[in-house]
Design an enzyme around this catalytic site. Structure first.
Site, PDB file in Angstrom:
ATOM      1  N   GLU A  47      29.906 -25.296 -10.940  1.00 59.85           N
ATOM      2  CA  GLU A  47      28.900 -24.292 -11.297  1.00 59.85           C
ATOM      3  C   GLU A  47      27.485 -24.789 -11.026  1.00 59.85           C
ATOM      4  O   GLU A  47      26.631 -24.028 -10.603  1.00 59.85           O
ATOM      5  CB  GLU A  47      29.048 -23.883 -12.768  1.00 59.85           C
ATOM      6  CG  GLU A  47      30.291 -23.055 -13.060  1.00 59.85           C
ATOM      7  CD  GLU A  47      30.340 -21.752 -12.269  1.00 59.85           C
ATOM      8  OE1 GLU A  47      29.292 -21.296 -11.773  1.00 59.85           O
ATOM      9  OE2 GLU A  47      31.439 -21.188 -12.149  1.00 59.85           O
ATOM     10  N   TYR A  51      23.305 -18.410 -17.335  1.00 59.05           N
ATOM     11  CA  TYR A  51      24.443 -18.117 -16.461  1.00 59.05           C
ATOM     12  C   TYR A  51      25.513 -19.197 -16.559  1.00 59.05           C
ATOM     13  O   TYR A  51      26.698 -18.912 -16.789  1.00 59.05           O
ATOM     14  CB  TYR A  51      24.011 -17.965 -14.985  1.00 59.05           C
ATOM     15  CG  TYR A  51      25.222 -18.155 -14.102  1.00 59.05           C
ATOM     16  CD1 TYR A  51      26.147 -17.136 -13.964  1.00 59.05           C
ATOM     17  CD2 TYR A  51      25.504 -19.387 -13.500  1.00 59.05           C
ATOM     18  CE1 TYR A  51      27.315 -17.314 -13.238  1.00 59.05           C
ATOM     19  CE2 TYR A  51      26.664 -19.577 -12.776  1.00 59.05           C
ATOM     20  CZ  TYR A  51      27.562 -18.543 -12.643  1.00 59.05           C
ATOM     21  OH  TYR A  51      28.721 -18.734 -11.955  1.00 59.05           O
ATOM     22  N   ASP A  86      25.507 -13.366 -12.803  1.00 59.29           N
ATOM     23  CA  ASP A  86      24.837 -14.019 -11.675  1.00 59.29           C
ATOM     24  C   ASP A  86      24.392 -12.934 -10.696  1.00 59.29           C
ATOM     25  O   ASP A  86      24.443 -11.743 -11.013  1.00 59.29           O
ATOM     26  CB  ASP A  86      25.784 -15.019 -11.004  1.00 59.29           C
ATOM     27  CG  ASP A  86      26.851 -14.307 -10.198  1.00 59.29           C
ATOM     28  OD1 ASP A  86      27.207 -13.169 -10.575  1.00 59.29           O
ATOM     29  OD2 ASP A  86      27.311 -14.853  -9.184  1.00 59.29           O
ATOM     30  N   CYS A  98      31.764  -5.896  -2.415  1.00 62.47           N
ATOM     31  CA  CYS A  98      30.494  -5.290  -2.822  1.00 62.47           C
ATOM     32  C   CYS A  98      29.349  -6.163  -2.342  1.00 62.47           C
ATOM     33  O   CYS A  98      28.546  -6.668  -3.109  1.00 62.47           O
ATOM     34  CB  CYS A  98      30.475  -5.120  -4.340  1.00 62.47           C
ATOM     35  SG  CYS A  98      29.197  -3.993  -4.949  1.00 62.47           S
ATOM     36  N   CYS A 135      33.276  -0.298   0.525  1.00 60.99           N
ATOM     37  CA  CYS A 135      33.636   0.493  -0.660  1.00 60.99           C
ATOM     38  C   CYS A 135      35.068   1.016  -0.602  1.00 60.99           C
ATOM     39  O   CYS A 135      35.725   1.162  -1.637  1.00 60.99           O
ATOM     40  CB  CYS A 135      32.657   1.650  -0.827  1.00 60.99           C
ATOM     41  SG  CYS A 135      30.958   1.117  -1.152  1.00 60.99           S
ATOM     42  N   CYS A 188      37.439  -1.142  -2.453  1.00 59.13           N
ATOM     43  CA  CYS A 188      37.047  -1.571  -3.803  1.00 59.13           C
ATOM     44  C   CYS A 188      37.941  -0.960  -4.883  1.00 59.13           C
ATOM     45  O   CYS A 188      38.165   0.253  -4.908  1.00 59.13           O
ATOM     46  CB  CYS A 188      35.587  -1.180  -4.068  1.00 59.13           C
ATOM     47  SG  CYS A 188      35.003  -1.692  -5.699  1.00 59.13           S
ATOM     48  N   CYS A 244      32.744   4.195  -9.336  1.00 64.11           N
ATOM     49  CA  CYS A 244      31.415   3.679  -9.003  1.00 64.11           C
ATOM     50  C   CYS A 244      30.419   4.807  -8.784  1.00 64.11           C
ATOM     51  O   CYS A 244      30.544   5.598  -7.848  1.00 64.11           O
ATOM     52  CB  CYS A 244      31.493   2.798  -7.753  1.00 64.11           C
ATOM     53  SG  CYS A 244      29.908   2.078  -7.279  1.00 64.11           S
TER      54      CYS A 244
END
Length: 356
Positions: free
Chosen positions: A45, A128, A146, A198, A205, A208, A214
């Site tokens: 991370e 985060y 994030d 995305c 899309c 997705c 959405c």
DNA sequence: TACACGTGGCC
DNA sequence: TGGCCAAGTGT
């Protein structure tokens, strides 16, 4: 009428499409009871802050091989850590990485805190990263936000407020969506969705799992979100770098940058200060040693976060018996690969050494 | 709040 | 080619 997005729909997609990454515990392994190593999660991370997966992979593998446990990293020489980090950028991360390892190893018995609050009190861990470690390593419910999450959720809920003003609404949306069951997998699922479907430009899309839920896919606004405040233009600073080459073995003169600020604590090619109005004709007065300095044709260009840099490169050869000036050292050819040289300094070195 | 803080890939 | 962008944090 649209139904509401669910974490289940995304987790089903993640179970089928999760990226395989060196630091990741796969959904299959999690189901089999494999528990992530908090040290590995933390290390990945920190490296991934503002840094692409592709850039991180080799560094992550190298660090884990050099320092397999947090105690190993805590006991390492900071200089060795900076050398291993060289090229990855944002070097304060490496300094804080070392400090954090020391705190965990020497003050916390080698165990990372499990809560966001506890994690965020450590160097280099902000909101985060604290949420990410708490969710991914310890399976605690935490809203992990994030850049990917900001993009995915601002599109999902058609949040048109520009960033960073939209952050509170996005965090609340992520908190509401995050399941108690698999918070770590869910966070990684949203990030994978943002990285592969995305995407900032030309989102896929049609692929997705949240397409029908959405709002901005329906309205056509998806690709325009999230909205962001306009960025400031980068100024161009100028300066010069001095490549002193030792006769016979081609060692070069290197130095250490001040511990804080730009490229703090990293190794550098000696040079002038960098400024917008730098008078290049005065460069030689800043040379680290006297010598027959010759200016190379062409310049080295490099772009930092907030400014462009253009460097003139000067070269001179020195006698093999030359002793290095105070605070500088001779770095032999084979040794230069291992120096803590940031990319801009490697560029300068390359420009000075090529074609001589 | 706004700015400092790296680098490489993409279009 | 140059601006945009990437799993942000510290001050």
């Amino acid at each position: 009428m649209n139904s509401l997005p669910t974490s289940d729909a995304l987790l089903d997609w993640y179970d089928r499409h999760a990226r395989t990454l060196p630091w990741r515990t796969s959904p299959e392994d999690r189901r089999l009871g494999v528990v992530p190593d908090p040290y590995s999660v933390w290390l990945s991370e920190i490296m991934l802050q503002q840094t692409t997966v592709a850039a991180v992979k080799d560094y992550y593998v190298k660090f884990l091989a050099l320092w397999p446990r947090v105690e190993d990293l805590a006991a390492a020489d900071t200089e060795d850590v900076m050398k291993a980090w060289a090229g990855l950028g944002y070097y304060s991360r490496a300094r804080n990485l070392k400090k954090c390892a020391e705190q965990v190893a020497f003050e916390l018995g080698g165990r990372f805190p499990e809560t966001e609050e506890g994690l965020q009190s450590l160097p280099g861990i902000g909101p985060y990263t604290a949420a990410a470690i708490s969710a991914i390593a310890f399976n605690h419910h935490a809203a992990v936000v994030d850049g990917n999450v900001e993009r995915v959720l601002s599109r999902l809920h058609e949040i048109t407020t520009p960033l960073p003003d939209a952050k509170p609404a996005i965090r609340e949306a992520m908190d509401a969506l995050t399941p108690n069951d698999r918070p770590g997998d869910f966070a990684q699922a949203v990030m994978d969705l943002g990285a592969t479907i995305c995407t900032p430009k030309r989102p896929a899309c049609a692929l997705c799992p949240w397409m029908t839920e959405c709002k901005s896919q329906s309205s056509g606004l998806a690709e325009t979100l999230p909205r962001k405040a306009p960025k400031k233009a980068k100024p161009t600073r100028k300066g010069a770098a001095f490549i002193a080459i030792r006769d016979h073995d081609d060692a070069v003169l290197l130095g250490r940058r001040p511990p804080k600020g730009l490229l703090g604590g990293m190794t550098e090619v000696p040079g002038t200060f960098w400024a917008d109005d730098f008078d290049l004709s005065t460069a030689l007065s800043h040379a680290p040693v006297q010598g027959n300095w010759r200016k190379r044709s062409g310049i080295v260009k490099h772009t930092f976060t907030h400014f462009h840099l253009e460097l003139d490169i000067y070269v001179c050869r020195l006698a093999p018996e030359s002793s290095p000036p105070q605070e500088l050292w001779w770095s032999e050819k084979e040794q230069q690969t291992d120096e803590a040289l940031p990319t801009v300094m490697r560029k300068a070195l390359e420009a000075g050494l090529s074609g001589t």
